[in-house]
Design an enzyme around this catalytic site. Structure first.
Site, short mmCIF file in Angstrom:
data_model
loop_
_atom_site.label_atom_id
_atom_site.label_comp_id
_atom_site.label_asym_id
_atom_site.label_seq_id
_atom_site.Cartn_x
_atom_site.Cartn_y
_atom_site.Cartn_z
N GLY A 1 0.75 -1.20 -0.14
CA GLY A 1 0.29 -0.04 0.04
C GLY A 1 1.01 1.45 0.05
N TYR B 1 -13.79 -2.59 11.08
CA TYR B 1 -12.36 -1.98 10.95
C TYR B 1 -11.65 -2.16 12.18
CZ TYR B 1 -8.73 1.50 10.07
OH TYR B 1 -7.72 2.07 10.21
#
Length: 252
Positions: free
Chosen positions: A15, A152
């Site tokens: 990422g 999350y």
């Protein structure tokens, strides 16, 4: 003169095309490392490689796709033969309150943040020498009750748990595993998380910053500097920790 804390090290940042990942890749290169970055979208990957400028290779792929990970490590092995540092940073999510959570939301978030991170590390192990460093990106959300963040936050709690068990699993190889947990760090990922306009986002960040003892949001580079510490020999006796880089938010 920069101290070159990662001189001749080979590092991977998943990422790595924006935000914390990009900032960390830049810091790694500045500290003397050769860096591989991943991202799902080729145009953003190309732009990040150009921005970093030297000693970097971009490899397109999705960490939740195990075939992509196999391809990534085959290329790293061919180009450099080893991997001294991993910053398992790829992740994300959306804020959806309990009552509205879908199976798709659950699977997507866990596939990237938990499954993808686990196999990012496991598949790298054959390339990692004794004394290597693994840094996992978690979040203050793992220990704070934040509205609409069930899924999350649970993924980030899992990440924290991984560091504890992997510290024990890898102790014979002297591989250190640590977690960095960023606080309020506005990045392009915030747009996805909150789904707000630029103006709304600025207002939200300003409001959230009131809960931070230092009275402001942090920057991706402030996280990157903490990751460099955990990647380098400066933290040679540090393993299994969670380093909160959050302006004091979780500590009060």
């Amino acid at each position: 003169m920069i101290s070159q804390k990662l001189s001749e090290k080979v590092a991977l940042v998943t990422g790595g095309t924006s935000g914390i990942g990009l900032a960390t890749a830049k810091r790694f290169v500045a500290e003397g490392a050769y860096v591989f970055i991943t991202g799902r979208h080729q145009p953003e990957l190309d732009a990040a490689v150009n921005e970093i400028g030297k000693n970097v290779t971009g490899i397109q792929g999705d960490v939740s796709n195990l075939a992509d990970l196999d391809r990534l490590y085959a290329e790293i092995e061919q180009e450099q033969g080893r991997l001294d540092v991993i910053f398992a940073n790829a992740g994300g999510g959306e804020f959806i309150p309990l009552g509205s959570i879908t199976e798709e939301h659950f699977d997507k978030t866990f596939n990237t943040n938990v499954k993808g991170l686990l196999f990012t590390v496991q598949k790298a192990l054959p390339l990692m020498p004794e004394g290597a460093s693994i840094i996992l990106n978690a979040s203050t959300a793992s220990i704070k009750g934040i509205p609409a963040s069930s899924v999350y936050s649970a993924t980030k709690a899992a990440v924290r748990s991984f560091a504890r068990t992997w510290t024990v699993d890898l102790k014979d190889r002297q591989i250190r595993v640590n977690v960095v947990s960023p606080g309020l760090i506005p990045t392009p990922a915030y747009d996805l998380l909150w789904g707000l306009s630029e103006e709304q986002l600025k207002e939200l960040v300003a409001n959230l910053a009131k809960n931070v003892p230092l009275g402001r949001a942090g920057t991706p580079d402030e996280i990157a500097k903490a990751v460099v510490f955990l990647a380098s020999d400066d933290s040679s006796y540090v393993s299994g920790i969670e380093l909160f880089v959050d302006g004091g938010f979780t500590q009060i």
